[in-house]
Design an enzyme around this catalytic site. Structure first.
Site, PDB file in Angstrom:
ATOM      1  N   HIS A  71      -7.791  14.924  65.620  1.00 44.03           N
ATOM      2  CA  HIS A  71      -7.824  15.584  66.473  1.00 44.03           C
ATOM      3  C   HIS A  71      -8.247  17.262  66.442  1.00 44.03           C
ATOM      4  O   HIS A  71      -9.180  17.718  67.469  1.00 44.03           O
ATOM      5  CB  HIS A  71      -6.567  15.826  67.241  1.00 44.03           C
ATOM      6  CG  HIS A  71      -5.538  14.533  68.144  1.00 44.03           C
ATOM      7  ND1 HIS A  71      -4.977  14.024  67.402  1.00 44.03           N
ATOM      8  CD2 HIS A  71      -6.284  13.936  69.045  1.00 44.03           C
ATOM      9  CE1 HIS A  71      -5.173  12.620  68.230  1.00 44.03           C
ATOM     10  NE2 HIS A  71      -6.022  12.560  69.044  1.00 44.03           N
ATOM     11  N   ARG A 120      -6.445  14.666  77.431  1.00 46.61           N
ATOM     12  CA  ARG A 120      -5.223  14.216  76.702  1.00 46.61           C
ATOM     13  C   ARG A 120      -4.087  15.506  76.675  1.00 46.61           C
ATOM     14  O   ARG A 120      -3.961  16.796  76.212  1.00 46.61           O
ATOM     15  CB  ARG A 120      -6.057  14.835  75.505  1.00 46.61           C
ATOM     16  CG  ARG A 120      -6.528  13.861  74.685  1.00 46.61           C
ATOM     17  CD  ARG A 120      -7.120  14.156  72.881  1.00 46.61           C
ATOM     18  NE  ARG A 120      -7.683  12.967  72.120  1.00 46.61           N
ATOM     19  CZ  ARG A 120      -9.190  12.929  72.424  1.00 46.61           C
ATOM     20  NH1 ARG A 120      -9.706  13.973  73.363  1.00 46.61           N
ATOM     21  NH2 ARG A 120      -9.558  11.736  71.842  1.00 46.61           N
ATOM     22  N   ARG A 134      -4.175  11.450  80.818  1.00 45.55           N
ATOM     23  CA  ARG A 134      -3.360  10.288  80.651  1.00 45.55           C
ATOM     24  C   ARG A 134      -1.574  11.691  79.721  1.00 45.55           C
ATOM     25  O   ARG A 134      -1.918  12.409  80.001  1.00 45.55           O
ATOM     26  CB  ARG A 134      -3.915  10.301  78.494  1.00 45.55           C
ATOM     27  CG  ARG A 134      -3.030   9.585  78.022  1.00 45.55           C
ATOM     28  CD  ARG A 134      -3.842   9.317  76.152  1.00 45.55           C
ATOM     29  NE  ARG A 134      -3.893  10.537  75.693  1.00 45.55           N
ATOM     30  CZ  ARG A 134      -4.657  10.522  74.268  1.00 45.55           C
ATOM     31  NH1 ARG A 134      -5.230   9.532  73.958  1.00 45.55           N
ATOM     32  NH2 ARG A 134      -4.810  11.925  74.008  1.00 45.55           N
ATOM     33  N   GLU A 194      -6.234   0.237  73.101  1.00 46.82           N
ATOM     34  CA  GLU A 194      -6.546   1.358  71.484  1.00 46.82           C
ATOM     35  C   GLU A 194      -5.522   0.283  70.694  1.00 46.82           C
ATOM     36  O   GLU A 194      -5.478   0.882  69.797  1.00 46.82           O
ATOM     37  CB  GLU A 194      -6.047   2.377  71.584  1.00 46.82           C
ATOM     38  CG  GLU A 194      -4.488   3.011  72.708  1.00 46.82           C
ATOM     39  CD  GLU A 194      -4.493   4.842  72.374  1.00 46.82           C
ATOM     40  OE1 GLU A 194      -5.175   5.445  71.729  1.00 46.82           O
ATOM     41  OE2 GLU A 194      -3.343   4.966  72.533  1.00 46.82           O
ATOM     42  N   ASN A 251     -10.439   5.536  69.254  1.00 47.88           N
ATOM     43  CA  ASN A 251     -10.541   5.831  67.631  1.00 47.88           C
ATOM     44  C   ASN A 251      -9.577   5.421  67.099  1.00 47.88           C
ATOM     45  O   ASN A 251      -8.708   4.846  65.888  1.00 47.88           O
ATOM     46  CB  ASN A 251      -9.704   7.612  67.624  1.00 47.88           C
ATOM     47  CG  ASN A 251     -11.087   8.470  68.612  1.00 47.88           C
ATOM     48  OD1 ASN A 251     -11.983   7.715  68.214  1.00 47.88           O
ATOM     49  ND2 ASN A 251     -10.804   8.717  69.599  1.00 47.88           N
ATOM     50  N   ASP A 252      -8.148   4.583  68.037  1.00 45.98           N
ATOM     51  CA  ASP A 252      -6.927   4.331  67.188  1.00 45.98           C
ATOM     52  C   ASP A 252      -7.108   2.477  67.087  1.00 45.98           C
ATOM     53  O   ASP A 252      -6.197   1.950  66.486  1.00 45.98           O
ATOM     54  CB  ASP A 252      -5.262   4.174  68.827  1.00 45.98           C
ATOM     55  CG  ASP A 252      -4.798   5.370  68.065  1.00 45.98           C
ATOM     56  OD1 ASP A 252      -4.851   6.115  66.810  1.00 45.98           O
ATOM     57  OD2 ASP A 252      -4.646   6.489  69.023  1.00 45.98           O
ATOM     58  N   ARG A 309      -6.479   6.302  59.863  1.00 47.28           N
ATOM     59  CA  ARG A 309      -7.265   7.429  61.123  1.00 47.28           C
ATOM     60  C   ARG A 309      -7.970   8.943  60.675  1.00 47.28           C
ATOM     61  O   ARG A 309      -8.734   9.876  60.735  1.00 47.28           O
ATOM     62  CB  ARG A 309      -7.842   7.561  62.470  1.00 47.28           C
ATOM     63  CG  ARG A 309      -6.330   8.049  63.253  1.00 47.28           C
ATOM     64  CD  ARG A 309      -6.489   8.115  64.742  1.00 47.28           C
ATOM     65  NE  ARG A 309      -7.278   9.196  65.342  1.00 47.28           N
ATOM     66  CZ  ARG A 309      -7.102   9.607  66.524  1.00 47.28           C
ATOM     67  NH1 ARG A 309      -6.461   8.648  67.411  1.00 47.28           N
ATOM     68  NH2 ARG A 309      -7.582  10.239  67.096  1.00 47.28           N
ATOM     69  N   CYS A 340     -12.885   6.456  75.810  1.00 51.72           N
ATOM     70  CA  CYS A 340     -13.147   7.428  76.214  1.00 51.72           C
ATOM     71  C   CYS A 340     -12.244   7.535  74.245  1.00 51.72           C
ATOM     72  O   CYS A 340     -11.827   9.046  74.115  1.00 51.72           O
ATOM     73  CB  CYS A 340     -11.604   7.813  76.508  1.00 51.72           C
ATOM     74  SG  CYS A 340     -10.598   6.920  76.335  1.00 51.72           S
TER      75      CYS A 340
HETATM   76  C1  PEP Z   1      -8.415   6.872  71.169  1.00 50.12           C
HETATM   77  O1  PEP Z   1      -7.366   6.913  69.927  1.00 50.12           O
HETATM   78  O2  PEP Z   1      -9.657   6.604  70.583  1.00 50.12           O
HETATM   79  C2  PEP Z   1      -8.308   8.093  72.260  1.00 50.12           C
HETATM   80  C3  PEP Z   1      -8.840   8.466  72.522  1.00 50.12           C
HETATM   81  O3  PEP Z   1      -6.965   8.583  71.764  1.00 50.12           O
HETATM   82  P1  PEP Z   1      -6.306  10.039  70.971  1.00 50.12           P
HETATM   83  O4  PEP Z   1      -7.755  10.031  70.176  1.00 50.12           O
HETATM   84  O5  PEP Z   1      -6.523  10.482  71.672  1.00 50.12           O
HETATM   85  O6  PEP Z   1      -6.180   9.375  70.093  1.00 50.12           O
HETATM   86 MG    MG Z   2      -6.116   6.992  70.852  1.00 54.04          MG
END
Ligand code: PEP
Ligand code: MG
Length: 540
Positions: free
Chosen positions: A189, A296, A332, A431, A454-455, A465, A502
């Protein structure tokens, strides 16, 4: 000149002085002292210095952010003057003949454990504070600086071992030119925040990290991952030229503002932006995003010292909704846990936090927290075009449970004659592999999907990650991830709902053609990626 190679995670070039942030936890040694009385005096002097630092910090914060934000530093000063706390430290020094650092650390641990065990959530949250103030005293005792206190107002390149999201959000953004960290990963993040802020950032310089670089001039290139400390004349000139060229490129992209996001053969994609706090809307508007695809909201929690109130959240959501007018703002709900830890939640230590108690799991088991957020969101919904999005969904039951809580909150508001948008859209993040497998059933329950790549990459490929050492194994271009994206999109379309991305992959220009072919309806990216992506889509 010293050259270091890291991984560039946010493009751009910064040239400026380095500020080393002391974020690492240091082990505190136990030593026997011959003169306990002298050690008590040493503690008292350090405590007084820490109180002075807090006074200055308090005044500075009050001037910049208002009295509300400054109150914390009053609490911290009181803690350092608390008779029980002081007595405990001084007794330990005199009775056990130990050094002041050790006595402060032991007392902090003991008080923190005592606060954490209390029933009252306000008192539980004080556990992090007592550790924080004690760390300040230990830093003074050890002659270590504490970042922001030495502030002379200039802008700096931040150099740190690592930066937690909570540390990144607390930095004064107007004074940061860029980031360089020894650790970190591209999808952390902190890297995402750097992209949102449009600041050059480099992670993973590893052992090349040297705290003595503090105060030295550096050049950093967030695209190539190169860092030059004490650059020679030729390097400086070369990078001043590159910086000017990059700025010219950004200027040219500005010409795409107001133009439709449409391919040459007429396929439209909604191009939205991701934000973490209300002030990011400025960047969203400056880059002409057509909406916000991911707010977020947990960053409001990360920035606070205690559970943010309904009123505080309402004001934040309302501000974003109003500034965006009739453009969609997808907010979210709380996605705390994993790498986004907040002291006052008092989450238990987990050996595998990404697979643990996070996001919707916290909201469904602590509905009193969830309801505060939902009330704020619903109340703000009359000021613009807000949609609610639920994170980390793995089952239909979770969606039904969350919607049931949402209905209860709506009923409460109706009872209180408080207006809200009765037709507010509710969507989910895709995700987890489970949500892809269940996409047809889930699509029947909600208004939209937004794929969190990402997740989704982390859980599909079983690759943490946050782990920078997984290299090619953590490849979001893996056919497994791309097939998941296709499956989710097709399921959404079978049920006539829209599907977007996203996660960070949405901004990956090497995949834009693939996403267009899959038929994604929306892409939500960092504000600074909006215009480059519009350019790519228009050239498709
Ligand atoms: C993701 O997981 O791709 C996402 C957009 O949420 P975050 O990166 O905040 O976990
Ligand atoms: Mg996520």
């Amino acid at each position: 000149m010293r050259t270091m190679q890291g991984t560039g995670v946010s493009a751009g070039i910064a040239i400026g002085e380095i500020r080393v942030l002391d974020t690492a936890e240091h082990a505190v040694e136990r030593r026997v002292v011959d003169d306990p009385q002298a050690e008590v005096e040493r503690f008292r002097a350090a405590r007084d210095t820490a109180v002075d630092q807090l006074k200055r910090l308090r005044d500075k914060t009050a001037a910049e952010f208002g009295e509300g934000k400054a109150e914390l530093f009053d609490t911290h000063q009181l803690m350092l003057q608390d008779p029980d706390y002081v007595e405990s430290i001084e007794d330990l020094i005199t009775q056990s003949k130990v050094n002041a650092e050790f006595a402060v650390n032991s007392t902090a641990e003991q008080f923190a454990a005592m606060f954490a065990a209390m029933d009252n959530s306000y008192m539980q949250a004080r556990a992090a504070d007592v550790k924080d103030v004690s760390r300040r005293v230990i830093n003074v005792l050890e002659g270590r600086g504490v970042g922001a206190d030495q502030d002379d107002g200039g802008s700096r390149i931040i150099l740190a071992e690592d930066l937690a999201p909570s540390e990144t959000v607390q930095l004064d953004r107007s004074k940061v030119l860029g980031f360089v960290t020894a650790k970190g990963s591209a999808n952390s993040h902190t890297a995402i925040l750097a992209r949102t802020m449009g600041l050059p950032a480099i992670i993973g310089i590893g052992d090349a990290f040297n705290p003595e670089d503090d105060g030295h001039v550096a050049v950093i290139d967030g695209a190539s991952g190169m860092v030059f400390v004490d650059p020679d004349e030729a390097t400086l000139t070369e990078y001043q030229g590159k910086k000017a060229k990059y700025e010219e490129h950004l200027r040219l992209l500005q010409e795409l503002k107001g133009k439709p996001t449409e391919t040459k053969d007429g396929q439209r994609v909604r191009l939205y932006a991701n934000i973490g706090r209300p002030s990011d809307v400025t960047a969203v508007l400056a880059n002409d995003a057509e909406g916000i695809g991911l707010f977020r909201s947990e960053f409001l929690y990360l920035e606070s010292e205690d559970y943010p109130t309904e009123e505080f959240q309402f004001e934040a959501y309302k501000e974003v909704a109003q500034k965006m007018g009739d453009r969609l703002v997808v907010i979210r709900t709380l996605d705390i846990g994993a790498d986004k830890q907040v002291g006052y939640f008092n989450l238990e230590h987990e050996s595998n936090p990404a697979l643990g108690y996070r996001a919707i799991r916290i909201c469904l088991t602590r509905p009193e927290i969830f309801k505060v957020q939902l009330r704020a969101l619903l109340r703000a919904s009359v000021y613009g075009n807000i949609a609610i999005m639920l994170p980390m969904i793995t089952s239909v039951q979770e969606v039904r449970d969350a919607k049931k809580i949402l209905e209860e909150v709506k009923d409460e508001l109706r009872g209180e004659h408080i207006d809200f948008n009765e037709h507010i859209q509710v969507g989910i993040m895709i995700e987890t592999p489970a949500s892809v497998i269940m996409a047809d059933e889930l699509a029947a329950e909600v208004d939209f999907f937004s794929i969190g790549t990402n997740d989704l990459t982390q859980y599909t490929l079983a690759c943490d990650r946050q782990n920078p050492n997984l290299g090619r194994f953590a490849d979001p271009h893996s056919p497994a991830v791309l097939r998941m994206i296709r499956m989710a999109t097709e399921a959404a379309h079978r049920h006539n709902i829209w599907c977007g991305i996203c996660g960070e992959l949405g901004a990956d220009l090497s995949l834009t053609d693939t996403f267009l072919e899959i038929g994604l309806d929306e892409l939500s990216v960092s504000p600074t990626s909006v215009l480059p992506l519009r350019d790519a889509i228009r050239n498709h």
